[in-house]
Design an enzyme around this catalytic site. Structure first.
Site, PDB file in Angstrom:
ATOM      1  CG  ASP A 250     109.364 -10.558  33.624  1.00 59.36           C
ATOM      2  OD1 ASP A 250     109.954 -11.321  34.408  1.00 59.36           O
ATOM      3  OD2 ASP A 250     108.333  -9.926  33.926  1.00 59.36           O
TER       4      ASP A 250
ATOM      5  CE  LYS B  61     105.215 -11.651  33.548  1.00 56.40           C
ATOM      6  NZ  LYS B  61     104.805 -11.693  34.980  1.00 56.40           N
TER       7      LYS B  61
END
Length: 294
Positions: free
Chosen positions: A134, A9
């Site tokens: 996350d 990401k």
């Protein structure tokens, strides 16, 4: 056997809004999957968890997020089956790219199938928030606005496959240290998250590049001036938008397409660190190979 791709990401924006109970920081961040991935192979065992990897930087025991995710699945479901997990590591470690979180999300998805647990996506998201901040995003993937510790996910309109240059200097950056310094210094730089979300909804790639921002960047670049040198090099090389991802040290250059990303990367000094070209993508976890689980 299951083979799963777990994608990295990047943070297009990252803002720190305050503190939450328990000492966590309240975040508001626009997160995006990129087509840089680790590969994990899951093989069923009657008992026990075993993790192997081709990277000497990755722990294989309970401190590994993959292991934590697997143990949590066993705890919640009462499943006592085991698995052998081999991790082929491509995402730079401790680099602000969410590699460990992506691997943990892959473990939740793969073991839910491998062990025939039948948990829903919402149930997996609840578990993901217990594994790491996350991990919920890494289950959802694509383009999202995340709030809270990262567990409050709002999907956004998908961005096109813009090109990305990732430069990871050889630095060991502690996320905990960066947040401690942020709390002490309160640098006061905040990205315009609303403007970024509006740019995404319009599909305006130029505006997306313009509104990149990271509240942690002043702290990390002060402690590690080499990160700022990478940022300046990407700007000089022609990347339309440049920002640090996460708490660093990776800096990303957002480009109009992969061809432009390769041109920008070609102008960079290899001594800056590990240089990778990739693109934005709409999926974080992908089941690449499925064989008989029995």
């Amino acid at each position: 056997m299951l083979e799963v791709l777990a994608r990295a990401k990047i943070n297009l924006t990252l803002d720190v809004k305050g503190l939450l109970p328990g000492g966590y920081h309240e975040l508001e961040t626009v997160m995006q999957s990129v087509d840089l991935c680790d590969r994990l192979v899951f093989t069923p065992r009657s008992r026990g968890l075993e993790i192997q990897t081709d990277s000497e930087l990755i722990p294989a025991g309970p401190e590994n997020l993959i292991y934590r995710a697997a143990e949590l699945l066993q705890e919640v479901t009462g499943c006592r089956r085991g698995a052998h997990i081999f991790l082929f590591k491509n995402i730079p470690v401790a680099a602000g790219l969410g590699g460990g979180s992506a691997d943990a999300a892959a473990a939740l998805v793969a073991l839910n199938e491998l062990w025939s647990l039948g948990l829903s996506r919402d149930e997996l998201l609840t578990l993901a928030s217990r594994v790491g901040a996350d991990v919920p995003f890494c289950l959802v993937g694509g383009t999202v606005l995340a709030r809270g510790k990262g567990e409050l996910i709002t999907p956004l309109k998908p961005l096109p496959p813009l090109g990305v240059v990732l430069v990871t200097p050889p630095l060991a950056v502690s996320t905990a240290q960066i947040y401690r310094e942020y709390d002490r210094l309160l640098p006061g730089v905040h990205p315009d998250t609303s403007a970024m979300v509006a740019a995404i909804e319009r599909g305006d790639a130029a505006a997306v590049a313009a509104f990149l921002g990271n509240a942690l960047e002043p702290v990390t670049t002060t402690l590690y001036p080499r990160v700022n040198a990478v940022k300046e090099a990407l700007q000089a090389a022609g990347a339309p938008g440049v920002v640090m991802s996460g708490s660093g040290p990776t800096v990303l250059g957002l480009c109009r397409d992969e061809e432009e990303a390769r041109r920008v990367a070609g102008r960079l000094d290899p001594g800056l660190g590990r240089i990778l070209c990739t693109r934005l993508c709409r999926q974080s976890i992908e089941l690449a190979v499925r064989e008989n689980k029995r």
